[in-house]
Design an enzyme around this catalytic site. Sequence first.
Site, PDB file in Angstrom:
ATOM      1  CG  HIS A 151      -3.415   3.037   2.466  1.00  0.00           C
ATOM      2  ND1 HIS A 151      -3.752   2.746   1.165  1.00  0.00           N
ATOM      3  CD2 HIS A 151      -3.541   1.885   3.171  1.00  0.00           C
ATOM      4  CE1 HIS A 151      -4.061   1.468   1.091  1.00  0.00           C
ATOM      5  NE2 HIS A 151      -3.944   0.925   2.291  1.00  0.00           N
TER       6      HIS A 151
ATOM      7  CG  ASN B  73      -6.566  -1.270   1.297  1.00  0.00           C
ATOM      8  OD1 ASN B  73      -5.865  -0.819   0.402  1.00  0.00           O
ATOM      9  ND2 ASN B  73      -6.077  -1.799   2.404  1.00  0.00           N
TER      10      ASN B  73
ATOM     11  CB  CYS C 263      -0.946   0.002   1.194  1.00  0.00           C
ATOM     12  SG  CYS C 263      -1.914  -1.493   1.301  1.00  0.00           S
TER      13      CYS C 263
HETATM   14  O1  UT7 Z   1      -3.805  -1.611   3.698  1.00  0.00           O
HETATM   15  C1  UT7 Z   1      -2.936  -2.332   4.508  1.00  0.00           C
HETATM   16  C2  UT7 Z   1      -3.165  -2.090   5.909  1.00  0.00           C
HETATM   17  N1  UT7 Z   1      -4.401  -2.694   6.349  1.00  0.00           N
HETATM   18  C3  UT7 Z   1      -4.962  -2.239   7.436  1.00  0.00           C
HETATM   19  O2  UT7 Z   1      -4.462  -1.288   7.982  1.00  0.00           O
HETATM   20  C4  UT7 Z   1      -6.174  -2.934   7.988  1.00  0.00           C
HETATM   21  C5  UT7 Z   1      -6.176  -2.840   9.486  1.00  0.00           C
HETATM   22  N2  UT7 Z   1      -7.208  -3.576  10.140  1.00  0.00           N
HETATM   23  C6  UT7 Z   1      -8.525  -3.258  10.097  1.00  0.00           C
HETATM   24  O3  UT7 Z   1      -8.921  -2.384   9.369  1.00  0.00           O
HETATM   25  C7  UT7 Z   1      -9.474  -3.974  11.026  1.00  0.00           C
HETATM   26  O4  UT7 Z   1      -8.735  -4.702  11.980  1.00  0.00           O
HETATM   27  C8  UT7 Z   1     -10.480  -4.930  10.307  1.00  0.00           C
HETATM   28  C9  UT7 Z   1     -11.499  -4.123   9.529  1.00  0.00           C
HETATM   29  C10 UT7 Z   1      -9.731  -5.864   9.381  1.00  0.00           C
HETATM   30  C11 UT7 Z   1     -11.250  -5.763  11.333  1.00  0.00           C
HETATM   31  O5  UT7 Z   1     -11.909  -4.905  12.247  1.00  0.00           O
HETATM   32  P1  UT7 Z   1     -11.773  -5.154  13.821  1.00  0.00           P
HETATM   33  O6  UT7 Z   1     -12.616  -4.175  14.466  1.00  0.00           O
HETATM   34  O7  UT7 Z   1     -10.309  -5.146  14.128  1.00  0.00           O
HETATM   35  O8  UT7 Z   1     -12.411  -6.581  13.965  1.00  0.00           O
HETATM   36  P2  UT7 Z   1     -11.785  -7.884  14.626  1.00  0.00           P
HETATM   37  O9  UT7 Z   1     -10.825  -8.525  13.688  1.00  0.00           O
HETATM   38  O10 UT7 Z   1     -11.314  -7.536  15.997  1.00  0.00           O
HETATM   39  O11 UT7 Z   1     -13.073  -8.769  14.753  1.00  0.00           O
HETATM   40  C12 UT7 Z   1     -14.171  -8.398  15.592  1.00  0.00           C
HETATM   41  C13 UT7 Z   1     -15.296  -9.383  15.339  1.00  0.00           C
HETATM   42  C14 UT7 Z   1     -14.842 -10.852  15.352  1.00  0.00           C
HETATM   43  O12 UT7 Z   1     -15.860 -11.623  15.903  1.00  0.00           O
HETATM   44  P3  UT7 Z   1     -15.775 -12.102  17.437  1.00  0.00           P
HETATM   45  O13 UT7 Z   1     -14.497 -12.883  17.560  1.00  0.00           O
HETATM   46  O14 UT7 Z   1     -15.766 -10.848  18.246  1.00  0.00           O
HETATM   47  O15 UT7 Z   1     -17.007 -12.910  17.588  1.00  0.00           O
HETATM   48  C15 UT7 Z   1     -14.729 -11.165  13.884  1.00  0.00           C
HETATM   49  O16 UT7 Z   1     -14.897 -12.530  13.609  1.00  0.00           O
HETATM   50  O17 UT7 Z   1     -15.856  -9.125  14.037  1.00  0.00           O
HETATM   51  C16 UT7 Z   1     -15.874 -10.358  13.308  1.00  0.00           C
HETATM   52  N3  UT7 Z   1     -15.732 -10.054  11.904  1.00  0.00           N
HETATM   53  C17 UT7 Z   1     -16.766  -9.815  11.094  1.00  0.00           C
HETATM   54  N4  UT7 Z   1     -18.094  -9.789  11.308  1.00  0.00           N
HETATM   55  C18 UT7 Z   1     -18.878  -9.496  10.272  1.00  0.00           C
HETATM   56  C19 UT7 Z   1     -14.565  -9.948  11.196  1.00  0.00           C
HETATM   57  N5  UT7 Z   1     -14.847  -9.634   9.917  1.00  0.00           N
HETATM   58  C20 UT7 Z   1     -16.201  -9.548   9.837  1.00  0.00           C
HETATM   59  C21 UT7 Z   1     -17.086  -9.273   8.778  1.00  0.00           C
HETATM   60  N6  UT7 Z   1     -18.418  -9.249   9.034  1.00  0.00           N
HETATM   61  N7  UT7 Z   1     -16.664  -8.998   7.534  1.00  0.00           N
END
Ligand code: UT7
Length: 326
Positions: free
Chosen positions: A253, A283, A113
Site C-alpha cells: 500500500h 494514497n 486501504c
Molecule cells: O492509508 C492509510 C494509512 N495511512 C497512513 O499510514 C498515513 C500515516 N501517516 C503519515 O504518513 C504521516 O504521519 C503524515 C504524512 C500524515 C504526516 O507526516 P509526519 O512526519 O508524521 O508529520 P507530523 O504530523 O508529525 O507533523 C509535523 C509538522 C507539524 O508541524 P509542527 O507541529 O511541527 O509545527 C505539522 O503541522 O508538519 C506539519 N504539517 C505540515 N506542514 C506542511 C503537517 N502537514 C503538513 C503539510 N504541509 N501538508
Amino acid sequence: MIRAEIIGTGSYIPEKTLTNKDLEKMVDTSDNWITKRTGIKERHIAAGDQASSDLAVEAAKKAIADAGIDKDEIDIIICATITPDMVFPATACQTQKKLEIKDVAAFDVEAACTGFLTALAIADSMIVSGNFNKVLVVASEVLSRITDWDDRQTCVLFGDGAGAAILSATDEDRGIMSSYLGADGNYDNILHLPAGGSKLPASQETVKEGLHYMKMEGRETFKIAVKKMAQSVRIALKKAGLTIDEIKMVIPHQANMRIIKALAKRLKIDIEKVFVNIQDYGNMSAATTAVGLDEALRGGNISEGDIIQLVAFGGGLTWGSITVKI
Ligand code: UT7
C-alpha cells in the site's frame, strides 16, 4: 488442488492531476514538505460526473480484455471501496449494471486501504470452495469527495483511481498461495470518517463541523502501519512455506514513502524489490494495491512464474498480506 489465479488486470486513473504546487495555492504547505515527508508529487482527481463505479467500470473493462474472457463468464463481482457511489445499493451492483453483466452476484467490501486484499482473499476462498469460477475483483476510490481541502494534514495525501483483477480457477501451480488478514477496531478513532452513518447521521450540524471528511492521526497511524505490514508479510510467507528471498517483488500500500522504506528495512530487503508509484498517485486507499499490481505486471517488473507479496494497511484498523505466484 484448485487455486485462484490472476488471469487479467487493469487500472484507470482520472485525467485531471493535482500537483504539490497546486496544493501550495490551496493550503499552507510546500512541494518540499510534501515530497520530503510523503514522497508524493501529484495525485489524480475524478471529474465531477465520475463516481466510484465509473472508475471501476473502466478498470474492469481493461482487466476483462487483458484476461481475454467474455464479460459474461464472470460469476461474481466484488468491489472494495470506502467511497461507494451511495450507501446502498452496492457500488459492485452499479458496476454490474454499467458493465451489463446480467444477474451475477455483486457486493462491496469495506476494509479501507486493505480492501483490495480483503476482496482477493474472499474471491480466493470462493474459488477454492468450488462455488465460483471467475471473479471480478475491483477496487475503486474517489477519495477527493471525502477530503477536507482546508486540512493540510490530510488533503496532500490522497487521490482517486481504480484497479481490477480477474481471478479464475486453475489446477496448475500458480495463483494465490496464502493470505493473511487482521484488524483492530479499538483504533477506530485514529483514521475515520465520523458522520453520515447510523451513529452520526448527516445533519446541518455535521456538515457545518466538517464531519463528513476523513480524519487521521498521522503519527500514530504511521507507527502501527509499519509494524503491522511487516508482521503481515511474515505471517503470509510462513503460511505459504516461503522466505522473503523467494519473493520477486513486494507491492505495498502506498501511504507514505517513509512507511515503504521502513517496511523494506524491517523485511531486510532492498528497496529495489519494492514497487513504488506513490509519487504519481498518492494514497488511493483500496485502489492502491490493485493499481500497483496492474502497473507492476504491465511495466515488466514481474512476469509469469514470479512470486509476489501484496501488503496493505488502513482504517479499521485493518491490515493483510497475500502471496501470489503469477
Ligand atoms: O492509508 C492509510 C494509512 N495511512 C497512513 O499510514 C498515513 C500515516 N501517516 C503519515 O504518513 C504521516 O504521519 C503524515 C504524512 C500524515 C504526516 O507526516 P509526519 O512526519 O508524521 O508529520 P507530523 O504530523 O508529525 O507533523 C509535523 C509538522 C507539524 O508541524 P509542527 O507541529 O511541527 O509545527 C505539522 O503541522 O508538519 C506539519 N504539517 C505540515 N506542514 C506542511 C503537517 N502537514 C503538513 C503539510 N504541509 N501538508
